[in-house]
Design a protein around this motif. Structure first.
Motif, PDB file in Angstrom:
ATOM      1  N   TRP A  32       0.844  -1.208   0.000  1.00 47.86           N
ATOM      2  CA  TRP A  32       0.000   0.000   0.000  1.00 47.86           C
ATOM      3  C   TRP A  32       0.874   1.251   0.000  1.00 47.86           C
ATOM      4  CZ3 TRP A  32      -4.960   0.251  -1.068  1.00 47.86           C
ATOM      5  CH2 TRP A  32      -5.631   1.450  -0.839  1.00 47.86           C
ATOM      6  N   HIS A  33       1.966   1.201   0.752  1.00 50.62           N
ATOM      7  CA  HIS A  33       2.902   2.331   0.808  1.00 50.62           C
ATOM      8  C   HIS A  33       3.501   2.617  -0.576  1.00 50.62           C
ATOM      9  CE1 HIS A  33       5.764   5.124   2.547  1.00 50.62           C
ATOM     10  NE2 HIS A  33       6.746   4.475   1.943  1.00 50.62           N
ATOM     11  N   LYS A  34       3.638   1.573  -1.402  1.00 44.10           N
ATOM     12  CA  LYS A  34       4.159   1.728  -2.774  1.00 44.10           C
ATOM     13  C   LYS A  34       3.055   2.095  -3.765  1.00 44.10           C
ATOM     14  CE  LYS A  34       8.507   0.600  -2.223  1.00 44.10           C
ATOM     15  NZ  LYS A  34       9.608   1.464  -2.577  1.00 44.10           N
ATOM     16  N   GLY A  35       1.830   2.254  -3.279  1.00 48.08           N
ATOM     17  CA  GLY A  35       0.729   2.660  -4.143  1.00 48.08           C
ATOM     18  C   GLY A  35       0.056   1.519  -4.877  1.00 48.08           C
ATOM     19  N   ILE A  36       0.245   0.303  -4.404  1.00 50.33           N
ATOM     20  CA  ILE A  36      -0.353  -0.862  -5.045  1.00 50.33           C
ATOM     21  C   ILE A  36      -1.720  -1.130  -4.406  1.00 50.33           C
ATOM     22  CG2 ILE A  36      -0.128  -3.325  -5.493  1.00 50.33           C
ATOM     23  CD1 ILE A  36       2.929  -2.862  -5.343  1.00 50.33           C
ATOM     24  N   HIS A  37      -2.736  -1.142  -5.240  1.00 46.58           N
ATOM     25  CA  HIS A  37      -4.085  -1.413  -4.758  1.00 46.58           C
ATOM     26  C   HIS A  37      -4.373  -2.896  -4.902  1.00 46.58           C
ATOM     27  CE1 HIS A  37      -5.197   2.836  -4.362  1.00 46.58           C
ATOM     28  NE2 HIS A  37      -4.327   2.993  -5.369  1.00 46.58           N
ATOM     29  N   TYR A  38      -4.973  -3.472  -3.904  1.00 51.90           N
ATOM     30  CA  TYR A  38      -5.184  -4.910  -3.856  1.00 51.90           C
ATOM     31  C   TYR A  38      -6.486  -5.222  -3.130  1.00 51.90           C
ATOM     32  CZ  TYR A  38      -3.437  -3.987   0.792  1.00 51.90           C
ATOM     33  OH  TYR A  38      -3.265  -3.458   2.036  1.00 51.90           O
ATOM     34  N   ARG A  39      -6.853  -6.461  -3.181  1.00 48.19           N
ATOM     35  CA  ARG A  39      -7.957  -6.981  -2.380  1.00 48.19           C
ATOM     36  C   ARG A  39      -7.368  -8.023  -1.448  1.00 48.19           C
ATOM     37  NH1 ARG A  39     -13.030  -5.749  -4.071  1.00 48.19           N
ATOM     38  NH2 ARG A  39     -13.224  -4.828  -6.131  1.00 48.19           N
ATOM     39  N   ILE A  53      -4.197  -8.828  -6.633  1.00 47.86           N
ATOM     40  CA  ILE A  53      -4.153  -7.614  -7.436  1.00 47.86           C
ATOM     41  C   ILE A  53      -4.945  -7.937  -8.697  1.00 47.86           C
ATOM     42  CG2 ILE A  53      -2.682  -5.891  -8.537  1.00 47.86           C
ATOM     43  CD1 ILE A  53      -0.446  -6.834  -6.588  1.00 47.86           C
ATOM     44  N   THR A  54      -6.243  -7.630  -8.646  1.00 51.55           N
ATOM     45  CA  THR A  54      -7.154  -8.049  -9.701  1.00 51.55           C
ATOM     46  C   THR A  54      -6.826  -7.419 -11.040  1.00 51.55           C
ATOM     47  OG1 THR A  54      -8.721  -6.341  -9.006  1.00 51.55           O
ATOM     48  CG2 THR A  54      -9.063  -8.558  -8.140  1.00 51.55           C
ATOM     49  N   LYS A  57      -4.150  -9.585 -12.459  1.00 54.29           N
ATOM     50  CA  LYS A  57      -4.313 -11.017 -12.231  1.00 54.29           C
ATOM     51  C   LYS A  57      -3.092 -11.604 -11.514  1.00 54.29           C
ATOM     52  CE  LYS A  57      -6.670 -13.587 -15.092  1.00 54.29           C
ATOM     53  NZ  LYS A  57      -7.153 -14.307 -16.295  1.00 54.29           N
ATOM     54  N   ILE A  58      -2.787 -11.030 -10.350  1.00 55.75           N
ATOM     55  CA  ILE A  58      -1.683 -11.513  -9.526  1.00 55.75           C
ATOM     56  C   ILE A  58      -2.257 -11.971  -8.185  1.00 55.75           C
ATOM     57  CG2 ILE A  58       0.468 -10.907  -8.346  1.00 55.75           C
ATOM     58  CD1 ILE A  58       0.943  -8.842 -10.576  1.00 55.75           C
ATOM     59  N   ALA A  59      -1.960 -13.209  -7.818  1.00 53.23           N
ATOM     60  CA  ALA A  59      -2.394 -13.775  -6.546  1.00 53.23           C
ATOM     61  C   ALA A  59      -1.164 -13.982  -5.666  1.00 53.23           C
ATOM     62  CB  ALA A  59      -3.108 -15.105  -6.767  1.00 53.23           C
ATOM     63  N   ILE A  60      -1.231 -13.480  -4.431  1.00 52.22           N
ATOM     64  CA  ILE A  60      -0.090 -13.553  -3.517  1.00 52.22           C
ATOM     65  C   ILE A  60      -0.496 -14.344  -2.278  1.00 52.22           C
ATOM     66  CG2 ILE A  60       1.558 -12.231  -2.146  1.00 52.22           C
ATOM     67  CD1 ILE A  60       0.935  -9.848  -4.084  1.00 52.22           C
ATOM     68  N   VAL A 128       6.898  -8.267  -6.346  1.00 57.38           N
ATOM     69  CA  VAL A 128       5.528  -7.929  -6.734  1.00 57.38           C
ATOM     70  C   VAL A 128       5.555  -6.810  -7.777  1.00 57.38           C
ATOM     71  CG1 VAL A 128       3.312  -7.028  -5.939  1.00 57.38           C
ATOM     72  CG2 VAL A 128       4.548  -8.678  -4.524  1.00 57.38           C
ATOM     73  N   LEU A 129       6.354  -5.788  -7.539  1.00 57.16           N
ATOM     74  CA  LEU A 129       6.463  -4.671  -8.487  1.00 57.16           C
ATOM     75  C   LEU A 129       6.987  -5.146  -9.844  1.00 57.16           C
ATOM     76  CD1 LEU A 129       7.893  -1.915  -6.124  1.00 57.16           C
ATOM     77  CD2 LEU A 129       5.597  -2.014  -7.101  1.00 57.16           C
TER      78      LEU A 129
END
Length: 148
Positions: A32-39, A53-54, A57-60, A128-129
């Motif tokens: 979130w600090h890097k500006g990545i929006h996720y569910r 990260i819809t 299409k990335i699942a972590i 992730v980035l």
């Protein structure tokens, strides 16, 4: 025979989380600090990745070392050893099935061990980035990727 009473064992097992673990929260805050929006804990194809990260299409998955079999041998399990070996084995098999299912359906699957998140958080975030950048530019086949 268990060294804890039934009430003590119950209290111990209730405290074990499956969602919002410390390692998940730590990784989510860094993303979130890097500006990545996720569910979080978003269901995808009968799988429940910890972070999704819809858009790309990335699942972590944030896998605990004990529960997902990385360092199971390190733990000295004396009570009900057969049960715990079978449970961890089933967890590992389910993890593999989930990874295969997601990848077969066009998802990038990232799995980070608990110790990696704790000791090398920046490297996990960088991976992730990197995957987001790859997904932005191309598909696995090399053609421009479209969010479906």
């Amino acid at each position: 025979m268990d060294v804890l009473t039934k009430e003590q064992r119950h209290k111990n097992m209730v405290a074990i989380r499956s969602k919002n673990t410390k390692i998940e929260v730590c990784l989510r805050k860094a993303l979130w600090h890097k500006g990545i929006h996720y569910r979080k804990n978003y269901k995808v194809l009968n799988c429940h990745p910890d972070i999704v990260i819809t858009k790309y299409k990335i699942a972590i998955f944030c896998d605990g070392d004990f529960w997902h079999g990385k360092t199971f041998e390190k733990y000295d399990v004396h009570t009900n050893a057969k049960f715990w070996h079978e449970k961890i084995k089933r967890n590992v098999e389910r993890d593999l099935d989930n990874t295969i299912t997601l990848r077969d359906n066009g998802w990038i699957v990232l799995r980070f061990w608990e110790t990696d998140i704790k000791k090398h958080l920046d490297e996990c975030v960088a991976e992730v980035l990197r995957q987001i950048e790859l997904r932005k530019n191309t598909t696995p086949g090399g053609t421009p990727w479209k969010n479906q």
